[in-house]
Design a protein around this motif. Structure first.
Motif, PDB file in Angstrom:
ATOM      1  N   SER A 481       9.501  -5.626 -11.320  1.00 23.21           N
ATOM      2  CA  SER A 481       8.334  -4.890 -11.829  1.00 23.21           C
ATOM      3  C   SER A 481       7.258  -5.838 -12.341  1.00 23.21           C
ATOM      4  N   PRO A 484       4.678  -9.812  -7.865  1.00 25.41           N
ATOM      5  CA  PRO A 484       3.665  -9.260  -6.957  1.00 25.41           C
ATOM      6  C   PRO A 484       4.175  -8.109  -6.085  1.00 25.41           C
ATOM      7  N   SER A 486       5.620  -5.543  -6.879  1.00 25.47           N
ATOM      8  CA  SER A 486       5.443  -4.241  -7.527  1.00 25.47           C
ATOM      9  C   SER A 486       4.090  -3.619  -7.211  1.00 25.47           C
ATOM     10  N   LYS A 487       3.140  -4.425  -6.727  1.00 22.60           N
ATOM     11  CA  LYS A 487       1.805  -3.898  -6.425  1.00 22.60           C
ATOM     12  C   LYS A 487       1.777  -3.166  -5.074  1.00 22.60           C
ATOM     13  N   GLU A 488       2.800  -3.382  -4.266  1.00 22.87           N
ATOM     14  CA  GLU A 488       2.889  -2.701  -2.976  1.00 22.87           C
ATOM     15  C   GLU A 488       3.909  -1.565  -3.098  1.00 22.87           C
ATOM     16  N   GLU A 489       3.417  -0.332  -3.070  1.00 22.70           N
ATOM     17  CA  GLU A 489       4.296   0.821  -3.322  1.00 22.70           C
ATOM     18  C   GLU A 489       5.243   1.107  -2.167  1.00 22.70           C
ATOM     19  N   TYR A 492       8.969  -0.156  -2.114  1.00 23.33           N
ATOM     20  CA  TYR A 492       9.277  -0.910  -3.327  1.00 23.33           C
ATOM     21  C   TYR A 492      10.612  -0.481  -3.930  1.00 23.33           C
ATOM     22  N   SER A 546       9.245   1.057 -15.975  1.00 26.19           N
ATOM     23  CA  SER A 546       7.772   1.119 -16.082  1.00 26.19           C
ATOM     24  C   SER A 546       7.329   0.888 -17.517  1.00 26.19           C
TER      25      SER A 546
END
Length: 567
Positions: A481, A484, A486-489, A492, A546
């Motif tokens: 998380s 990097p 984590s920025k691509e859904e 993931y 999160s």
């Protein structure tokens, strides 16, 4: 003599020679082909034996024993894939410089590569991940016992010499595999070894005195599993430099009162702030031990490239991941403690670090009173510990230790597997460390790492144990998380989040461990303050991935604000 007598003579020589070479502990993974050696080690006076059925867990158990005791530990298994299951622990031992004597029983030569059961190619099985490997002769009439003794002495010496690490001995046996327990052993012509002491040259000592005379210098302390000597504390006191202490350096605990400010535990947080990092760029750096965990520290050193960056490392294979080291002194770090110094340390430079460290502690205290995440819970856990050993898993637990385990006068020794930084075998390593040190043991681990080594819990059923496991269950790979990915859904969760929905109460029941759950700081503290009633206790702390990221970043923002205002 009969074949049984020749076999007994061979394995008796094996165990007596290793004991003579200083081996005191052996971990046995039971199996058929290794029967003669297992029997011999079990009956050998002077060598303490431990058992673990699962070979992968056994390897890490032995790793923990060797890491904590700083001496070679024997690891024995049967032939075939059993030996292959030792590989992860051997890789970790190689890169962490932990001495293991790995002994794999094998089929005799005529049963190799002919389709015999439980026979694989075990010659040089572990490749370049062991310091030395040998295929020993079969026990037979006319045993060459002098040859065997010298190979065993060489193996123990190789494991212990710098850099320490694993050695592999492959030992073939023919059936029948039983030995005579009553057959006496008469020792003669043992190998004696005298180690040559390392003394620093006058040239190196003069160079170091000049380096330590610089007013703006940093002493960086990486992983160290040995006890901190009074000489080391006195050296730090005389030096007057800030000491950036990795949590695994064990300089953050048992700290003398007058050195509490000198030991910098908050550098990971401080060096994230570019303005502060630029203001404290050192003229010289001296590092003992491997590179610390902190990524901001690595980036700081790579960016500043001090004119003199000295590493004290007893091996020619010194650690330098940033290619920033300018001088390597091949010695054990203990040679420093008696070095005479002409101190010219800058009080202003030290005060910069002290003042910034105080700001971190104030910010962290306020943060922990207002927020709740894995880091806050980890700090509450750390603050309860005293008179014990703490093992932390790789991924988030070691990073939480770096951030939240603050300098203290309490007695807590910290360990982790940072040779290859894997999350496998952590439970078994913690059991091995506890067995070696014979103190209450604690383990901070994530849910995925605990799943990787659930079989490690078997150790508590096979020998005495005292371990409390705090598992941060965020239902998956929490560290991703922060990365990097984590920025691509897309994909993931499937590839990196990897939620399992597993809770650990059933596992605690299966291994007869105490079980508690906690969601708040108060609940966690209450459980930790409750006396343990079984050898193993599992405390499951449920958190949210999160939320952990959000709260973690709040702390960095709070620190940034304070540093920018102060600086």
């Amino acid at each position: 003599m009969t074949n049984r007598e020749f076999l007994t003579e061979y394995v008796s020589t094996f165990t007596h020679s290793l004991m003579h070479a200083g081996v005191k502990k052996a971990v046995i993974s039971p199996g058929s082909r290794s029967t003669p050696l297992a029997y011999a080690f079990m009956k050998q006076e002077g060598i303490e034996t431990y058992r673990q059925i699962d070979e992968r867990s056994a390897g890490f158990y032995a790793l923990g024993l060797a890491k904590a005791s700083n001496s070679p530990v024997v690891l024995i298994c049967t032939s075939g894939t059993a030996a292959a299951n030792y590989f992860p622990a051997i890789v970790e031992a190689y890169y962490a410089r932990v001495p293991l004597l790995v002994i794999t029983a094998d089929r005799p030569h005529e049963l190799r590569e002919v389709g015999a059961p439980q026979a694989i190619n075990q010659i040089n099985l572990f490749g370049s991940h062991v310091k030395w490997s040998a295929d020993l002769p079969l026990p037979e009439q006319g045993n060459r016992l002098d040859f065997l003794k010298r190979h065993l002495g060489r193996a123990a010496a190789m494991a212990e010499s710098a850099p320490k690490g694993p050695v592999h001995l492959n030992v073939p046996f023919r059936e029948p595999l039983g030995i005579d327990f009553e057959q006496p052993y008469e020792s003669d012509r043992e190998l004696y070894r005298f180690e040559s002491g390392q003394q620093m040259t006058d040239e190196a000592a003069g160079f170091l005195r000049e380096v330590f005379s610089h007013p703006r210098g940093l002493l960086i302390a990486g992983e160290n599993t040995a006890q901190i000597s009074s000489g080391q504390w006195e050296f730090i006191r005389r030096l007057g430099w800030p000491v950036l202490a990795d949590p695994l350096s064990n300089l953050r605990s048992n700290v003398p009162d007058d050195l509490m400010d000198v030991i910098v535990d908050s550098y990971d947080a401080l060096l994230k702030n570019e303005k502060f990092a630029d203001s404290v760029a050192p003229d010289v750096v001296v590092r003992i031990g491997p590179q610390p965990v902190s990524k901001p520290l690595s980036q700081f050193l790579a960016k500043n490239k001090p004119a003199r960056y000295v590493v004290i490392d007893e091996s020619p294979l010194f650690r330098d991941p940033q290619s920033a080291v300018t001088h390597h002194i091949q010695q054990h770090s203990s040679v420093l403690w008696e070095l005479s110094l002409e101190v010219k340390a800058s009080k202003h430079y030290l005060e910069q670090w002290i003042k910034a460290g105080e700001l971190v502690r104030q910010s962290m205290s306020a943060h922990c009173q207002q927020e709740l995440d894995e880091g806050v819970l980890a700090k509450a856990f750390f603050d309860e510990l005293d008179g014990c050993d703490l093992t932390v898993s790789s991924s988030m637990p070691i990073r939480d230790a770096d951030t939240y385990f603050q300098s203290t006068q309490r007695d807590v020794r910290i360990y982790a597997n940072r040779g290859a930084n894997g999350i496998d075998g952590v439970v078994s390593t913690a059991f091995g460390i506890q067995a070696a040190n014979q103190r209450p043991g604690y383990l901070l681990i994530g849910d995925l790492a605990l799943l990787h080594d659930m079989n490690g819990l078997l150790a508590s059923k096979l020998q005495a144990a005292d371990l409390t496991i705090v598992v941060m269950n965020n239902d998956g790979g929490g560290i991703f998380s922060y990365l990097p990915q984590s920025k691509e859904e897309r994909y993931y969760e499937e590839l990196f989040g990897t939620p399992t929905g597993i809770q650990f109460k059933a596992a605690a029941d299966m291994y007869d461990a105490e079980y508690f759950s906690a969601k708040t700081v108060d609940e966690l503290q209450s459980v930790l303050r409750t006396p343990k009633e079984k050898p193993v206790r599992i405390i499951e702390v449920e958190t949210n991935r999160s939320n952990n990221v959000t709260v973690h970043r709040k702390l960095w923002s709070r620190l940034d604000e304070g540093l920018n205002t102060w600086n």
